[in-house]
Design a protein around this motif. Structure first.
Motif, PDB file in Angstrom:
ATOM      1  N   MET A 103      25.037  44.569  51.685  1.00 36.06           N
ATOM      2  CA  MET A 103      24.385  45.676  52.370  1.00 36.06           C
ATOM      3  C   MET A 103      24.456  45.459  53.878  1.00 36.06           C
ATOM      4  SD  MET A 103      21.098  46.719  49.979  1.00 36.06           S
ATOM      5  CE  MET A 103      20.313  45.119  49.842  1.00 36.06           C
ATOM      6  N   LYS A 115      23.282  47.182  58.036  1.00 31.88           N
ATOM      7  CA  LYS A 115      22.504  48.077  58.897  1.00 31.88           C
ATOM      8  C   LYS A 115      23.378  48.493  60.083  1.00 31.88           C
ATOM      9  CE  LYS A 115      18.072  45.774  57.974  1.00 31.88           C
ATOM     10  NZ  LYS A 115      16.916  45.083  58.588  1.00 31.88           N
ATOM     11  N   HIS A 160      18.689  49.259  54.595  1.00 31.89           N
ATOM     12  CA  HIS A 160      20.135  49.180  54.815  1.00 31.89           C
ATOM     13  C   HIS A 160      20.768  50.532  54.493  1.00 31.89           C
ATOM     14  CE1 HIS A 160      18.896  44.978  54.234  1.00 31.89           C
ATOM     15  NE2 HIS A 160      19.924  44.664  55.000  1.00 31.89           N
TER      16      HIS A 160
END
Length: 370
Positions: free
Chosen positions: A210, A212, A230
């Motif tokens: 994941m 960001k 995320h």
């Protein structure tokens, strides 16, 4: 079937979608009584009153517990932010109501397990809002796979992209709070898991990453706040059937509005689908002269039920809200004790186990077996 009393909690995007479905299910399908829209709940009393008038509900309240307890209500639509699903669904089931709860089921596996246990012991129907599986085109794909049209499935991939979180200047919202869940993985990625489960069966193991894209977002009152979820997730899957899978989720993908690009590969052919063209699938069959093989488009029409309940001619197309009306009819089938094409709380828990395994895989940087 007697007319059911409906209570709606939440009147945002999905709340309005549920209201449209409850209003349309009887005239579209013609084989059920028109539901009684008994009560609507919003956090602000004035907004609740206004929305009740707009959406056709007889009464309004700002107290969701009063709605759940009301004897005139048989089924509760829960369309609130993710963090409230578990508490409201559990209360509704305890009150003996049927429940139609939007996805994701909950923001933690423990809450989802509690919801599934409550549904298993209740005398009520508890279903989740996975309306993409209701698409006549997806139903056709599932039928083709079940009939062996493309042979034994070896691999499937889904790329699910939207851009509602793409702008780095967009203000911090509840979707960036850890209380809402993991982010793209469960906020909308659960739709991908519902489709793969329908088409390929149970997931056996998962490996996930994941990311960001933006680590902070501005606050309306000034300053910034750290993003806690995320917006991008990538997964490798292994299915119980021994097929492999690939899922790419991105809710910060500029230009993509509602894309679910699905491909299923079999020993004798391929099925392809894109949610941004939700009234068609493409089918490739490895048969006949090789110089004449190629994908052919199959456009949804009245021969692909329940498309015919909406439009008598092919090529005109159904939309997101129509899929929710189909889902509403399936919910009414389940309430009547009939076989229904739904994701109930037991099936929803299996999807939540994929989410939990993926999150654990990311945390521990390894494959996780379900």
């Amino acid at each position: 079937m007697r007319a059911l009393g409906v209570g709606l909690i939440g009147t945002g995007y999905m709340g309005k979608c549920h209201a449209l479905a409850w209003n349309a299910v009887a005239p579209v399908f013609g084989d059920v009584p028109r539901p009684r829209l008994a009560m609507l709940c919003e956090v602000d009393p004035a907004l609740a009153t206004r929305r009740a008038g707009e959406l056709g509900f007889a009464r309004a309240t700002a107290d969701w517990r009063a709605l759940v307890a009301d004897p005139e209500i048989d089924v509760v639509s829960i369309t609130t932010p993710n963090a409230f699903h578990a508490e409201m669904a559990l209360a509704a089931l305890e009150a003996g109501k049927h429940v139609w709860c939007e996805k994701p089921m909950a923001t933690s596996l423990a809450d989802a397990q509690a919801m599934a246990r409550a549904a298993a012991t209740a005398r009520s129907v508890a279903a989740l809002g996975y309306n993409y599986i209701q698409n006549p085109a997806i139903r056709l794909a599932a039928k083709l796979i079940a009939e062996g049209t493309i042979g034994r499935i070896s691999h499937a991939g889904i790329e699910m992209d939207e851009d509602f979180m793409a702008d780095p200047a967009a203000p911090f919202s509840w979707k960036s709070q850890a209380a809402s869940g993991h982010g793209a993985l469960d906020d909308f990625g659960v739709h991908a898991f519902s489709l793969l489960t329908l088409l390929l069966g149970e997931t056996r193991a998962v490996m996930a990453d994941m990311a960001k894209p933006y680590h902070e977002r501005p606050l309306a009152e000034g300053g910034t706040r750290a993003v806690e979820t995320h917006d991008v997730a990538s997964l490798l899957l292994r299915f119980a059937s021994e097929a492999s899978g690939l899922v790419a989720l991105n809710r910060s993908a500029w230009g993509r509005k509602g894309r679910i690009a699905l491909q299923v590969f079999g020993a004798r052919g391929t099925i392809s689908f894109d949610q941004e063209r939700l009234n068609e699938i493409e089918l490739y069959l490895a048969e006949g002269p090789t110089d004449r093989q190629g994908f052919r488009r199959i456009l949804s029409g009245p021969t692909h039920p329940p498309y015919d309940r909406f439009i008598p001619a092919p090529g005109h197309g159904l939309g997101f809200n129509e899929l929710k009306i189909i889902e509403c009819r399936e919910l009414l089938r389940a309430i009547a004790g009939e076989p229904a094409h739904l994701v109930d709380f037991a099936a929803g828990l299996r999807i939540e186990r994929i989410v939990e395994a993926a999150a654990r895989s990311f945390d521990e940087a390894r494959w996780v077996t379900l």
